[in-house]
Design an enzyme around this catalytic site. Structure first.
Site, PDB file in Angstrom:
ATOM      1  N   ASP A 213      -5.515 -10.891  -7.406  1.00 40.92           N
ATOM      2  CA  ASP A 213      -5.606 -11.096  -5.956  1.00 40.92           C
ATOM      3  C   ASP A 213      -4.241 -11.518  -5.439  1.00 40.92           C
ATOM      4  OD1 ASP A 213      -6.707 -13.613  -7.557  1.00 40.92           O
ATOM      5  OD2 ASP A 213      -5.530 -14.329  -5.860  1.00 40.92           O
ATOM      6  N   ASP A 215      -2.576 -14.294  -3.147  1.00 39.85           N
ATOM      7  CA  ASP A 215      -3.043 -15.638  -2.797  1.00 39.85           C
ATOM      8  C   ASP A 215      -3.082 -15.851  -1.278  1.00 39.85           C
ATOM      9  OD1 ASP A 215      -4.098 -17.958  -4.089  1.00 39.85           O
ATOM     10  OD2 ASP A 215      -2.309 -19.052  -3.490  1.00 39.85           O
TER      11      ASP A 215
END
Ligand code: ADE
Length: 274
Positions: A213, A215
């Site tokens: 991902d 952040d």
């Protein structure tokens, strides 16, 4: 101390991250006790490309140990007690740089510790043991990982700083922006104290970070979610396993790096497992 039978001896250890719970073909399970309590799970010992490998799932096979409760000391001690001297630490990480998106593979060369209250040393009493930690990762293991990843078509990122947060929550946007502004590349919850405990046992340790991902501070939206992290890791886990299969046989049989000398000249207050 009694040595483990040869079927449970290993030279290379893998501490599997989120989603990487099975790893070896034809495995032997072994329950290892340590002076620090139980490892995250039974260890699994087997072979990859002619090399003996011991695997421990960092969070347990059913993911019951959150990052702040993993018994890092027991995991590293258990690996060493089976004979392991080189450790690979695959892990899920958030990206702090827009150019490293989900699915990127990074082999960091630095870490920043933002954890609090974790047991992070084997040397609590009986005299000083201050290991060098300027370079937290094994340079030989790192090169092997980068080379194998390149050969496997990953376009790996060679180097970067991983900041390890206490968790289990993800970072606020402000924390995330602050980390990114320092020039740090990755954020994670397990990289510390795993790396320093390996060093304290004179083991080689290489972090292999899969970006799951971007952040919270770097992108608009609701922030990072657990579902996103687990799903992205799951969609790359077969490739990651293949990468580990390629790295393991490429690790040297004789260690020439400084890692094995981390305790040279130090009078140890405890006896390390052979
Ligand atoms: N592990 C995977 N993604 C993460 C993130 N964004 N922050 C902390 N740990 C993570």
């Amino acid at each position: 101390t009694a040595e483990a039978p040869s079927s449970t001896r290993a030279e290379i250890g893998v501490i599997g991250g989120t989603g990487l719970y099975s790893f070896l073909v034809d495995p032997t399970e072994v329950a290892v006790e340590t002076p620090y309590g139980e490892p995250s799970d039974r260890l699994v010992v087997g072979e990859i490309g002619g090399r003996r490998v011991a695997f421990v799932p960092r969070h347990g096979h059913d993911h019951r140990h959150p990052p702040h409760q993993v018994n890092y000391r027991a995991n590293l001690w258990a690996l060493r007690s089976l004979g392991v001297r080189q450790v690979l630490g695959p892990c899920a990480v958030g990206s702090l740089q827009p150019r490293f998106g989900p699915g990127s593979l990074v082999v960091p060369d630095q870490l920043v510790d933002r954890t609090i209250g974790r047991a992070q040393t084997f040397y609590d009493a009986g005299g000083p043991v201050h290991v060098s930690f300027a370079d937290p990762y094994c340079h030989v293991g790192r090169s092997a990982a980068v080379r194998a990843a390149s050969d496997g078509g990953w376009e790996p990122v060679d180097g970067g700083t991983m900041v390890v947060i206490e968790g289990p929550r993800f970072s606020t946007r402000a924390e995330s922006q602050w980390y990114a502004a320092q020039g740090w590349s990755l954020v994670n919850m397990t990289g510390h104290p795993e790396a320093v405990l390996a060093r304290e046992l004179a083991l080689c340790y290489t972090s292999i970070a899969l970006v799951t991902d971007v952040d919270a501070g770097l992108v608009e939206g609701d922030g990072v979610s657990q579902d996103e992290v687990f799903a992205t890791f799951a969609s790359h886990v077969d490739r990651l396993r293949d990468l580990l299969y390629a790295i393991v046989p490429s690790l040297p049989t004789e260690r020439t790096c400084p890692c094995g000398h981390a305790l040279d000249g130090v009078e140890l207050p405890i006896e390390l497992p052979e």
